[in-house]
Design an enzyme around this catalytic site. Structure first.
Site, PDB file in Angstrom:
ATOM      1  N   GLY A  29       0.873  -1.158   0.000  1.00  0.00           N
ATOM      2  CA  GLY A  29       0.000   0.000   0.000  1.00  0.00           C
ATOM      3  C   GLY A  29       0.911   1.208   0.000  1.00  0.00           C
ATOM      4  O   GLY A  29       1.990   1.172   0.605  1.00  0.00           O
ATOM      5  N   ASP A  30       0.542   2.281  -0.662  1.00  0.00           N
ATOM      6  CA  ASP A  30       1.507   3.353  -0.939  1.00  0.00           C
ATOM      7  C   ASP A  30       2.226   3.863   0.304  1.00  0.00           C
ATOM      8  O   ASP A  30       3.452   3.952   0.337  1.00  0.00           O
ATOM      9  CB  ASP A  30       0.847   4.489  -1.719  1.00  0.00           C
ATOM     10  N   THR A  31       1.484   4.181   1.358  1.00  0.00           N
ATOM     11  CA  THR A  31       2.140   4.726   2.549  1.00  0.00           C
ATOM     12  C   THR A  31       2.876   3.649   3.340  1.00  0.00           C
ATOM     13  O   THR A  31       3.866   3.943   4.023  1.00  0.00           O
ATOM     14  CB  THR A  31       1.125   5.440   3.455  1.00  0.00           C
ATOM     15  N   ASN A  33       4.429   1.153   1.805  1.00  0.00           N
ATOM     16  CA  ASN A  33       5.653   0.969   1.021  1.00  0.00           C
ATOM     17  C   ASN A  33       6.712   1.993   1.433  1.00  0.00           C
ATOM     18  O   ASN A  33       7.889   1.661   1.608  1.00  0.00           O
ATOM     19  CB  ASN A  33       5.359   1.112  -0.463  1.00  0.00           C
ATOM     20  N   TYR A 101      -8.783  -3.991  -7.953  1.00  0.00           N
ATOM     21  CA  TYR A 101      -8.900  -3.780  -6.509  1.00  0.00           C
ATOM     22  C   TYR A 101     -10.201  -4.343  -5.950  1.00  0.00           C
ATOM     23  O   TYR A 101     -11.246  -4.311  -6.601  1.00  0.00           O
ATOM     24  CB  TYR A 101      -8.877  -2.271  -6.191  1.00  0.00           C
ATOM     25  N   ASN A 165      -0.343  11.438  -4.858  1.00  0.00           N
ATOM     26  CA  ASN A 165      -0.712  10.105  -5.359  1.00  0.00           C
ATOM     27  C   ASN A 165      -2.140  10.076  -5.905  1.00  0.00           C
ATOM     28  O   ASN A 165      -3.044   9.467  -5.337  1.00  0.00           O
ATOM     29  CB  ASN A 165      -0.542   9.062  -4.258  1.00  0.00           C
ATOM     30  N   ARG A 167      -5.414   9.321  -7.684  1.00  0.00           N
ATOM     31  CA  ARG A 167      -6.156   8.164  -8.183  1.00  0.00           C
ATOM     32  C   ARG A 167      -7.605   8.587  -8.390  1.00  0.00           C
ATOM     33  O   ARG A 167      -8.441   8.436  -7.488  1.00  0.00           O
ATOM     34  CB  ARG A 167      -6.076   6.994  -7.188  1.00  0.00           C
ATOM     35  N   GLY A 257       7.651   4.799  -6.983  1.00  0.00           N
ATOM     36  CA  GLY A 257       7.545   6.147  -6.437  1.00  0.00           C
ATOM     37  C   GLY A 257       7.538   6.164  -4.921  1.00  0.00           C
ATOM     38  O   GLY A 257       8.103   7.063  -4.290  1.00  0.00           O
ATOM     39  N   ASP A 258       6.929   5.154  -4.312  1.00  0.00           N
ATOM     40  CA  ASP A 258       6.889   5.067  -2.850  1.00  0.00           C
ATOM     41  C   ASP A 258       8.288   4.836  -2.286  1.00  0.00           C
ATOM     42  O   ASP A 258       8.665   5.420  -1.257  1.00  0.00           O
ATOM     43  CB  ASP A 258       5.971   3.931  -2.408  1.00  0.00           C
TER      44      ASP A 258
END
Length: 302
Positions: A29-31, A33, A101, A165, A167, A257-258
């Site tokens: 998950g982005d945060t 990561n 998802y 980010n 989306r 990117g993360d």
């Protein structure tokens, strides 16, 4: 004395690979990561806590154990009965990634429902990190509670870092999305946008346009990523452009990117200048894209 970082968002079950319909189960998950790479790269003088919400099911328990085993703090993860983690699958096609998802009943959507728990989670943090996805999954009032906690953390001395980010599919409208992202960025010290995502939404014609727009909001430091092109790091007094090293072997760009963000923030926390921090960030991202999934073993990036 241990110094504290808090990353806020959604941890999901990740199914990566897909060759012959065989998938590898992981968590990302982005945060999360970014928290992973902060933990991998920072010394033990720092603690890295992940703030989210999970359920009481097997996979929620596995996520907690996974984070604990890898040195990421779980003490501020809320438990929401009847909810579960979201799930996504990565499908590779012609060198690009496609995501599917399942997150309608994700416990993380309720991570900001308890105002007191949220305030406690960011207490005494030196750095608080969150993203546009963190905001997108929350109900409007919950967004307000999260931003209120972030303002209080900043007033108490924390640096605030934010990856927009973008989306669009997670938002009810473009108007709401642009308004919330802009308002959130105005509260932050460091913003880490991606130009390719920002340009169609805000009309930025160049990476400089993206940087200027956030600087005009009062952001101190803007780190504009642009895929395999050079990144732009801008403050009101300095502007540097740093290209990634050549020859990267792209296996899976998930989490690139993360990981860039995690390495960049690590370098800045360690006292490196803008140029050095961006070079370190590109190196880390270059390693990550050479492996499947968002999270690579910490030893590979140290």
């Amino acid at each position: 004395m241990t110094r504290r970082i808090v990353s806020i968002g959604e941890c999901m079950i990740e199914m990566s690979g897909g060759e012959d319909r065989a998938y590898r189960l992981g968590y990302a998950g982005d945060t999360l990561n970014t928290a992973w790479y902060l933990r991998a790269l920072l010394s033990t003088d720092w603690s890295v806590d992940y703030v989210t919400a999970l359920g009481e099911d097997r996979y929620s328990n596995d996520i907690r154990a996974f984070l604990d085993d890898n040195g990421i703090g779980t003490g501020h993860i809320q438990t929401i009965p009847g909810r579960r983690p979201g799930l996504y699958m990565i499908h590779q096609e012609k060198g690009d990634r496609h995501f599917t998802y399942w997150r309608d009943t994700s416990a993380a959507k309720l991570l900001a429902d308890d105002k007191q728990a949220l305030a406690k989670a960011v207490e005494k943090a030196e750095l608080v990190y969150f993203s546009g996805i963190t905001l997108a999954i929350l109900a409007p009032r919950a967004r307000g509670r999260l931003l209120g906690a972030i303002v209080k953390a900043r007033d108490n001395g924390a640096k605030i870092a934010f990856d927009t980010n973008i989306r669009p599919a997670l938002w009810t409208s473009q108007r709401v999305m642009t308004g919330v992202l802009t308002a959130a960025a105005s509260l932050c010290d460091i913003v880490l946008p991606t130009h390719g995502d920002e340009a169609p939404l805000f009309g930025d014609k160049s990476i400089d346009d993206t940087a200027d727009r956030y600087l005009e909001l009062g952001v101190e430091e803007v780190v504009v990523k642009d895929g395999s092109n050079e990144a732009l790091i801008a403050t009101t007094s300095e502007r540097v452009r740093v290209a990634p090293p050549p020859g990267a072997n792209v296996v899976d760009a998930t989490g690139a990117g993360d990981s860039f963000n995690g390495a960049y923030l690590t370098a800045r926390l360690n006292g490196d200048g803008l140029q050095q921090a961006a070079e370190a960030a590109h190196r880390t991202a270059g390693i990550v894209i050479g492996h499947k999934g968002a999270l690579v073993e910490p030893r590979l990036v140290r």
